[in-house]
Scaffold this motif. Sequence first.
Motif, PDB file in Angstrom:
ATOM      1  N   GLY A   1      -0.157   3.926   2.667  1.00  0.00           N
ATOM      2  CA  GLY A   1      -0.353   3.525   4.065  1.00  0.00           C
ATOM      3  C   GLY A   1       0.860   3.939   4.875  1.00  0.00           C
ATOM      4  O   GLY A   1       1.875   4.387   4.315  1.00  0.00           O
TER       5      GLY A   1
ATOM      6  N   THR B   1      -1.720  -0.902  11.319  1.00  0.00           N
ATOM      7  CA  THR B   1      -2.220  -0.863   9.931  1.00  0.00           C
ATOM      8  C   THR B   1      -1.227  -1.535   8.983  1.00  0.00           C
ATOM      9  O   THR B   1      -0.017  -1.295   9.072  1.00  0.00           O
ATOM     10  CB  THR B   1      -2.386   0.616   9.483  1.00  0.00           C
ATOM     11  N   ASP B   2      -1.758  -2.327   8.070  1.00  0.00           N
ATOM     12  CA  ASP B   2      -0.968  -2.974   6.998  1.00  0.00           C
ATOM     13  C   ASP B   2       0.118  -3.922   7.514  1.00  0.00           C
ATOM     14  O   ASP B   2       1.089  -4.210   6.795  1.00  0.00           O
ATOM     15  CB  ASP B   2      -0.315  -1.919   6.063  1.00  0.00           C
TER      16      ASP B   2
ATOM     17  N   ASN C   1       0.864  -1.176   0.000  1.00  0.00           N
ATOM     18  CA  ASN C   1       0.000   0.000   0.000  1.00  0.00           C
ATOM     19  C   ASN C   1       0.910   1.239   0.000  1.00  0.00           C
ATOM     20  O   ASN C   1       1.515   1.556   1.018  1.00  0.00           O
ATOM     21  CB  ASN C   1      -0.879  -0.032   1.257  1.00  0.00           C
TER      22      ASN C   1
END
Length: 315
Positions: free
Chosen positions: A144, A273-274, A141
């Motif tokens: 991100g 996140t991610d 991403n």
Amino acid sequence: MAKKKKVLITGGAGFLGSHLCDRFLKEGYDVIAMDNLITGSLENIEHLFKREDFVFYHHDVSKFVHVPGDLDYILHFASPASPIDYLKMPIQTLKVGSLGTHNLLGLAKAKNARILIASTSEVYGDPLVHPQTEDYWGNVNPVGPRGVYDEAKRFQEAITMAYHTFHGLETRIIRIFNTYGPRMRLDDGRVLPAFISQALRGEDLTCFGDGSQTRSFCYVDDLVEGIYRLLLSDYPHPVNIGNPDEITIKQFGEEIIKLTNANQKLIFKPLPTDDPKQRKPDTTKAREILGWEPKYSRAEGLKPTLEYFKNKVLK
Ligand code: NAD
Ligand code: UDP
């Protein structure tokens, strides 16, 4: 007598860079370590300061890099590397992967030196192919929070390949999977220093998510051997180096609790996140091209690592 070879190691005061300084000095090279100390420490290399074959330059490699005299090899390891470091320093991370790499490729070209760049398993992002082979293009991403590191490293690989094909520069690209050992910073936020220091301090171990995500941990001496072999090989394409022994983070926490005889338990915190769900290197290329495979099991590698952390935590 043959002239001594000279190597420039950027990020030389960091965890991996300092081990590389030791290894190249042991092999008889003259070593220049360059670092701006944003995440590294002079303590990692102070044992080398009295040597005549070692010199330290305090410099930010995202600015023009000058090194006097000849240079045979460059190892570009400068970059914030742990998630909390690169989340704290997103722009510096992007700059050292892009501008810094460009400067060092330019230096390599000017000096007619061979350059090896430290890439990462993070170029595979949250991988949809398992284990990860070098021909997998990844699942990253770009916007991100981890994108600043992942995309810097992907750009780093791209510009390095371009210097190889366009200028004929001798380049090497290593994709490093999670590596651990003495000289990791206690507070760098990576799971191994976090778990070990929590266990030694009598705190509960912070497991992110449900702990079902996996990683594969490589002992630093194995990695350094892989880097050394890749540098001296004639292979310009990316090579994974890592230990394929995969473990869930929950199992890893339980292993650390057992190893430290701690009475603590795991506590569960939100998954960042991610955060990649699984990671394990396919090391076929390293085996076939470099004759490399890891020698240290986790139990063997954790022993000296734990000793190191005990001295730091209990100091
Ligand atoms: P580290 O933070 O201990 O070392 C990085 C060093 O680079 C530090 O000494 C820091 O001060 C220096 N640095 C950062 N930006 C700089 C700049 N602009 N100019 C000069 N010096 C700068 O981290 P590490 O674990 O030793 O990682 C070293 C390299 O290996 C990094 O490029 C990282 O991306 C790569 N890598 C490490 C791992 C791992 O598991 N340790 C995995 C994949 C890739
Ligand atoms: N992690 C964890 N507790 C911590 C630090 C990390 O559970 O205190 C998890 C993290 O979410 C990830 C794994 O451990 O799933 C490895 O994290 P690390 O930061 O060491 O490296 P990454 O491989 O994610 O770059």
